[in-house]
Design a protein around this motif. Structure first.
Motif, PDB file in Angstrom:
ATOM      1  N   LEU A 222       0.846  -1.058   0.043  1.00 28.62           N
ATOM      2  CA  LEU A 222       0.127  -0.072  -0.053  1.00 28.62           C
ATOM      3  C   LEU A 222       0.996   1.367  -0.011  1.00 28.62           C
ATOM      4  CD1 LEU A 222      -2.927   0.413  -0.244  1.00 28.62           C
ATOM      5  CD2 LEU A 222      -3.088   0.701   2.421  1.00 28.62           C
ATOM      6  N   LEU A 223       2.013   1.304   0.580  1.00 30.06           N
ATOM      7  CA  LEU A 223       3.057   2.241   0.918  1.00 30.06           C
ATOM      8  C   LEU A 223       3.573   2.572  -0.582  1.00 30.06           C
ATOM      9  CD1 LEU A 223       4.947   1.819   4.055  1.00 30.06           C
ATOM     10  CD2 LEU A 223       3.644   3.808   3.510  1.00 30.06           C
ATOM     11  N   LEU A 224       3.738   1.304  -1.449  1.00 30.11           N
ATOM     12  CA  LEU A 224       4.383   1.684  -2.680  1.00 30.11           C
ATOM     13  C   LEU A 224       3.335   2.066  -3.661  1.00 30.11           C
ATOM     14  CD1 LEU A 224       6.483  -1.731  -2.953  1.00 30.11           C
ATOM     15  CD2 LEU A 224       7.500   0.647  -3.070  1.00 30.11           C
ATOM     16  N   LEU A 225       2.109   1.878  -3.668  1.00 26.95           N
ATOM     17  CA  LEU A 225       1.152   2.219  -4.405  1.00 26.95           C
ATOM     18  C   LEU A 225       0.972   3.671  -4.373  1.00 26.95           C
ATOM     19  CD1 LEU A 225      -1.416  -0.766  -4.666  1.00 26.95           C
ATOM     20  CD2 LEU A 225       0.115   0.197  -6.466  1.00 26.95           C
ATOM     21  N   VAL A 226       0.491   4.095  -3.025  1.00 30.56           N
ATOM     22  CA  VAL A 226      -0.156   5.238  -2.563  1.00 30.56           C
ATOM     23  C   VAL A 226       1.326   6.390  -2.654  1.00 30.56           C
ATOM     24  CG1 VAL A 226      -1.164   6.798  -1.048  1.00 30.56           C
ATOM     25  CG2 VAL A 226      -2.028   4.377  -1.143  1.00 30.56           C
ATOM     26  N   GLY A 227       2.390   5.832  -2.575  1.00 33.03           N
ATOM     27  CA  GLY A 227       3.448   6.600  -2.468  1.00 33.03           C
ATOM     28  C   GLY A 227       3.826   7.469  -3.799  1.00 33.03           C
ATOM     29  N   VAL A 228       3.383   6.788  -4.708  1.00 33.89           N
ATOM     30  CA  VAL A 228       3.497   7.136  -6.288  1.00 33.89           C
ATOM     31  C   VAL A 228       2.837   8.473  -6.226  1.00 33.89           C
ATOM     32  CG1 VAL A 228       3.146   6.899  -8.590  1.00 33.89           C
ATOM     33  CG2 VAL A 228       4.123   5.241  -7.154  1.00 33.89           C
ATOM     34  N   LEU A 229       1.511   8.377  -5.841  1.00 36.43           N
ATOM     35  CA  LEU A 229       0.760   9.396  -5.664  1.00 36.43           C
ATOM     36  C   LEU A 229       1.142  10.730  -5.079  1.00 36.43           C
ATOM     37  CD1 LEU A 229      -2.796   8.198  -5.850  1.00 36.43           C
ATOM     38  CD2 LEU A 229      -1.844   9.056  -7.622  1.00 36.43           C
ATOM     39  N   VAL A 230       1.585  10.452  -3.915  1.00 30.91           N
ATOM     40  CA  VAL A 230       2.316  11.343  -2.985  1.00 30.91           C
ATOM     41  C   VAL A 230       3.470  11.998  -3.580  1.00 30.91           C
ATOM     42  CG1 VAL A 230       3.197  11.627  -0.752  1.00 30.91           C
ATOM     43  CG2 VAL A 230       1.362  10.239  -0.749  1.00 30.91           C
ATOM     44  N   ALA A 231       4.210  11.344  -4.363  1.00 30.60           N
ATOM     45  CA  ALA A 231       5.592  11.746  -4.889  1.00 30.60           C
ATOM     46  C   ALA A 231       5.029  12.768  -6.016  1.00 30.60           C
ATOM     47  CB  ALA A 231       6.414  10.670  -5.609  1.00 30.60           C
ATOM     48  N   VAL A 232       4.056  12.387  -6.814  1.00 28.80           N
ATOM     49  CA  VAL A 232       3.263  13.318  -7.754  1.00 28.80           C
ATOM     50  C   VAL A 232       2.796  14.559  -7.272  1.00 28.80           C
ATOM     51  CG1 VAL A 232       1.842  13.481  -9.829  1.00 28.80           C
ATOM     52  CG2 VAL A 232       3.273  11.442  -9.320  1.00 28.80           C
ATOM     53  N   THR A 233       2.279  14.642  -6.178  1.00 30.85           N
ATOM     54  CA  THR A 233       1.603  15.477  -5.547  1.00 30.85           C
ATOM     55  C   THR A 233       2.161  17.036  -5.645  1.00 30.85           C
ATOM     56  OG1 THR A 233      -0.069  14.224  -4.306  1.00 30.85           O
ATOM     57  CG2 THR A 233       0.126  16.684  -3.809  1.00 30.85           C
ATOM     58  N   PRO A 234       3.420  17.075  -5.160  1.00 31.07           N
ATOM     59  CA  PRO A 234       4.076  18.630  -5.145  1.00 31.07           C
ATOM     60  C   PRO A 234       4.225  19.129  -6.776  1.00 31.07           C
ATOM     61  CG  PRO A 234       5.362  17.251  -3.876  1.00 31.07           C
ATOM     62  CD  PRO A 234       4.400  16.356  -4.581  1.00 31.07           C
ATOM     63  N   LEU A 235       4.436  18.088  -7.593  1.00 32.58           N
ATOM     64  CA  LEU A 235       4.588  18.684  -9.162  1.00 32.58           C
ATOM     65  C   LEU A 235       3.212  19.346  -9.574  1.00 32.58           C
ATOM     66  CD1 LEU A 235       6.235  15.583 -10.715  1.00 32.58           C
ATOM     67  CD2 LEU A 235       7.573  17.542  -9.361  1.00 32.58           C
ATOM     68  N   LEU A 236       2.159  18.906  -9.047  1.00 32.80           N
ATOM     69  CA  LEU A 236       0.839  19.413  -9.193  1.00 32.80           C
ATOM     70  C   LEU A 236       0.639  21.004  -8.845  1.00 32.80           C
ATOM     71  CD1 LEU A 236      -1.569  16.403  -8.712  1.00 32.80           C
ATOM     72  CD2 LEU A 236      -0.359  17.026 -10.680  1.00 32.80           C
ATOM     73  N   TRP A 237       1.449  21.570  -7.970  1.00 34.08           N
ATOM     74  CA  TRP A 237       1.536  22.783  -7.462  1.00 34.08           C
ATOM     75  C   TRP A 237       1.983  23.572  -8.582  1.00 34.08           C
ATOM     76  CZ3 TRP A 237       0.008  25.067  -2.750  1.00 34.08           C
ATOM     77  CH2 TRP A 237      -0.555  24.162  -1.763  1.00 34.08           C
ATOM     78  N   LEU A 238       2.638  23.347  -9.435  1.00 34.81           N
ATOM     79  CA  LEU A 238       2.927  23.923 -10.649  1.00 34.81           C
ATOM     80  C   LEU A 238       2.020  24.817 -11.417  1.00 34.81           C
ATOM     81  CD1 LEU A 238       6.037  21.844 -12.144  1.00 34.81           C
ATOM     82  CD2 LEU A 238       6.323  23.874 -10.467  1.00 34.81           C
ATOM     83  N   GLY A 239       0.854  24.094 -11.088  1.00 39.37           N
ATOM     84  CA  GLY A 239      -0.266  24.690 -11.987  1.00 39.37           C
ATOM     85  C   GLY A 239      -1.098  25.595 -11.066  1.00 39.37           C
ATOM     86  N   VAL A 240      -0.414  26.027  -9.895  1.00 41.25           N
ATOM     87  CA  VAL A 240      -1.480  27.021  -9.066  1.00 41.25           C
ATOM     88  C   VAL A 240      -0.804  28.259  -9.334  1.00 41.25           C
ATOM     89  CG1 VAL A 240      -1.711  27.306  -6.462  1.00 41.25           C
ATOM     90  CG2 VAL A 240      -1.741  25.106  -7.173  1.00 41.25           C
ATOM     91  N   GLY A 241      -1.805  29.237  -9.281  1.00 42.29           N
ATOM     92  CA  GLY A 241      -1.956  30.669  -9.460  1.00 42.29           C
ATOM     93  C   GLY A 241      -2.495  31.361  -8.642  1.00 42.29           C
ATOM     94  N   SER A 242      -2.728  32.685  -8.867  1.00 44.02           N
ATOM     95  CA  SER A 242      -3.538  33.582  -8.217  1.00 44.02           C
ATOM     96  C   SER A 242      -4.835  33.921  -8.894  1.00 44.02           C
ATOM     97  CB  SER A 242      -2.879  34.937  -8.180  1.00 44.02           C
ATOM     98  OG  SER A 242      -1.641  34.943  -7.454  1.00 44.02           O
ATOM     99  N   ASP A 243      -5.201  33.110  -9.832  1.00 43.13           N
ATOM    100  CA  ASP A 243      -6.666  33.337 -10.530  1.00 43.13           C
ATOM    101  C   ASP A 243      -7.484  32.468  -9.786  1.00 43.13           C
ATOM    102  OD1 ASP A 243      -6.680  30.149 -12.057  1.00 43.13           O
ATOM    103  OD2 ASP A 243      -4.612  30.721 -11.807  1.00 43.13           O
ATOM    104  N   GLN A 244      -8.847  32.721 -10.085  1.00 48.02           N
ATOM    105  CA  GLN A 244      -9.939  31.881  -9.396  1.00 48.02           C
ATOM    106  C   GLN A 244     -10.213  30.578  -9.565  1.00 48.02           C
ATOM    107  OE1 GLN A 244     -12.588  33.685  -7.379  1.00 48.02           O
ATOM    108  NE2 GLN A 244     -10.791  35.278  -7.591  1.00 48.02           N
ATOM    109  N   ILE A 245      -9.740  30.102 -10.707  1.00 40.72           N
ATOM    110  CA  ILE A 245      -9.748  28.804 -10.852  1.00 40.72           C
ATOM    111  C   ILE A 245      -8.963  27.757  -9.772  1.00 40.72           C
ATOM    112  CG2 ILE A 245      -9.235  26.815 -12.350  1.00 40.72           C
ATOM    113  CD1 ILE A 245      -9.928  28.351 -14.912  1.00 40.72           C
ATOM    114  N   SER A 246      -7.514  28.591  -9.620  1.00 42.30           N
ATOM    115  CA  SER A 246      -6.949  27.973  -8.491  1.00 42.30           C
ATOM    116  C   SER A 246      -7.390  28.136  -7.342  1.00 42.30           C
ATOM    117  CB  SER A 246      -5.342  28.699  -8.425  1.00 42.30           C
ATOM    118  OG  SER A 246      -4.733  28.268  -9.881  1.00 42.30           O
TER     119      SER A 246
END
Length: 488
Positions: A344-368
């Motif tokens: 379970l750590l291996l499977l979910v760990g992949v998602l946890v590892a990807v999560t910081p990369l998704l912050w690259l799409g965050v901005g000051s706009d209303q969608i974010s």
């Protein structure tokens, strides 16, 4: 396990059997724990005592959660930012609890020389919580302009350091006491349920605390002071709950095979160095903690400072993550009991590892503001529920009961120092131009998390399903009888 009577079930402490991969009814699993580290020494905990202890442990966690929500996380970060703190101070805020984990082996050494888990923890956690009372007069003085903001920031960090130094002596032993009280076959279910209740408390309590701070008539500084008083009070109430938890003599767990009980007199045991599997786990944990903490303290800073989001909104985001954490814990707990913690750590760990990369799409706009940030917190809350639950359960599973406090302390110390190193490196990297600020840290953290999972693959867990067979266990496909030809 051997049943002797209705409420008497024996579990050999020195060699607990692996948990079978099957559905287990709670009434059957919640049985008496009888620990006998030696043939001459027995400790009996009956089923009613276990039920009462687990209920008290749950209530203790609820009250303590509010306390830690006040003296950590977004509330304390916002308090320091209001006083003029910068990235270095925010980094120290996260690094201090990690660095003091180096004292955990000393805590394991000391608890094995006491005769009561309960009184040991009361002597540790009550002083560590009362020390926060020192901050209250400083808040009054800074609000009336009789004290500079930077001085209160320094005082807050000093109190945080002192509180965590005291508390570090109890972190590993606390896991040891919990491991004794919670039957092994029920750990996934119980800790999943308890953590989901704690998550519900965070979901409701922390946003309310953040809202109270932001709308307090005397300002946010005085508002935080009022919430601090409430948090300290609840932190003390959590200690009272321990009187309903069955007390255990820590020395019984490390007793030798002598006919009569004698307190241990030797120093800290370093036999864990001969345990190759535990060393692999510690290697994975050290890289993982470094990778996580290189960015973890700066997500709140990014929202509060870079995106200029109000503290009440940030606590709502955290509430959404906590809600996802709460809902997923029950699923992760049952799944961990079925397939084991490592897969379970291996499977979910992949998602946890990807999560910081998704912050690259965050901005000051209303969608974010309305969509992206809430979804990121929901994803983080749901996945970290599995990471926190399975990491602790995996550590309990691979640690011999006789040396559990020592193993927990070593793992905690290594995690602490590598986590502190990660925070320190992260704070330094934010000052370098080629990192491109906090977003560069998020990318680096994601890559390092993926690297840590490679080392987790080499850790062995007796009751876990091999990764190669994991999909077949999770999604069993029954072969159609029409496809099977029988030749006569």
């Amino acid at each position: 396990m051997v049943q002797s009577q209705e409420d008497d079930i024996s579990v050999e402490a020195s060699s607990l059997p692996p948990v079978p991969i099957q559905e287990i009814l709670e009434d059957r699993a919640l049985t008496e724990t009888v620990l006998f580290p030696t043939p001459k020494l027995f400790l009996k905990i009956s089923k009613p005592e276990i039920r009462t202890s687990l209920t008290a442990l749950t209530y203790e966690s609820l009250f303590a959660t509010i306390f830690y929500g006040v003296i950590g996380g977004a509330l304390l970060s916002n308090f320091l930012l209001e006083l003029g703190a910068g990235p270095v101070e925010i980094g120290l805020l996260a690094a201090i609890p990690q660095m003091v984990n180096l004292l955990q082996p000393l805590g394991a050494y000391l608890v094995n020389r006491t005769t009561s888990f309960r009184w040991y923890f009361i002597s540790i956690f009550i002083p560590s919580r009362l020390v926060w009372l020192i901050l209250l007069p400083a808040i009054v003085l800074v609000s009336s302009s009789h004290l500079a903001g930077y001085q209160v920031v320094q005082l807050t960090l000093a109190i945080l350091l002192l509180s965590n130094i005291i508390e570090a002596f109890g972190r590993a032993p606390w896991l040891g006491w919990s491991a004794v009280l919670v039957p092994q076959r029920l750990r996934g279910r119980y800790f999943g349920f308890r953590n989901s209740i704690v998550g519900l408390t965070n979901l409701i309590g922390v946003p309310l605390l953040g809202l109270a701070v932001s709308v307090w008539p005397g300002g946010t500084l005085q508002g935080y002071g009022a919430m601090l008083v409430l948090g300290i009070l609840l932190g003390l109430i959590s200690q009272i709950c321990q009187f309903w938890m069955t007390d255990v003599n820590p020395q019984l767990l490390t007793a030798t095979g002598s006919d009569t009980f004698q307190p241990q007199s030797h120093g800290i045991d370093f036999s864990f160095l001969k345990d190759a599997n535990f060393c692999k786990f510690v290697l994975y944990l050290s890289i993982w903690c470094f990778a996580v903490n290189i960015s973890a303290p700066f997500f709140n800073l990014y929202m509060l400072d870079n995106l200029d989001i109000d503290i009440s909104v940030v606590t709502i985001y955290h509430g959404l993550g906590t809600g996802a954490n709460m809902l997923m814990l029950l699923l992760w707990g049952k799944l961990a009991d079925r397939i084991g913690n490592r897969p379970l750590l291996l499977l979910v760990g992949v998602l946890v590892a990807v999560t910081p990369l998704l912050w690259l799409g965050v901005g000051s706009d209303q969608i974010s503001f309305w969509i992206w940030l809430p979804l990121l917190h929901i994803l983080a809350g749901g996945t970290w529920a599995a990471i926190d639950l399975c990491t602790n359960n995996l550590m309990m599973g691979i640690s011999p009961v006789r040396y559990q406090s020592t193993y927990f302390a070593i793992a905690g110390a290594v995690a602490g120092i590598t986590g502190a190193m990660g925070i320190s490196v992260g704070s330094f990297l934010t000052t370098l131009p080629f990192i491109e600020g906090l977003l560069g840290l998020f990318v680096l953290s994601g890559l390092l998390r993926m690297a840590a999972l490679v080392f987790l693959a080499f850790v062995q867990e007796q009751r876990s399903v091999p990764v190669s067979q994991l999909m077949r266990v999770l999604f069993p496909i029954r072969q159609s009888p029409n496809l099977i030809e029988v030749k006569e």
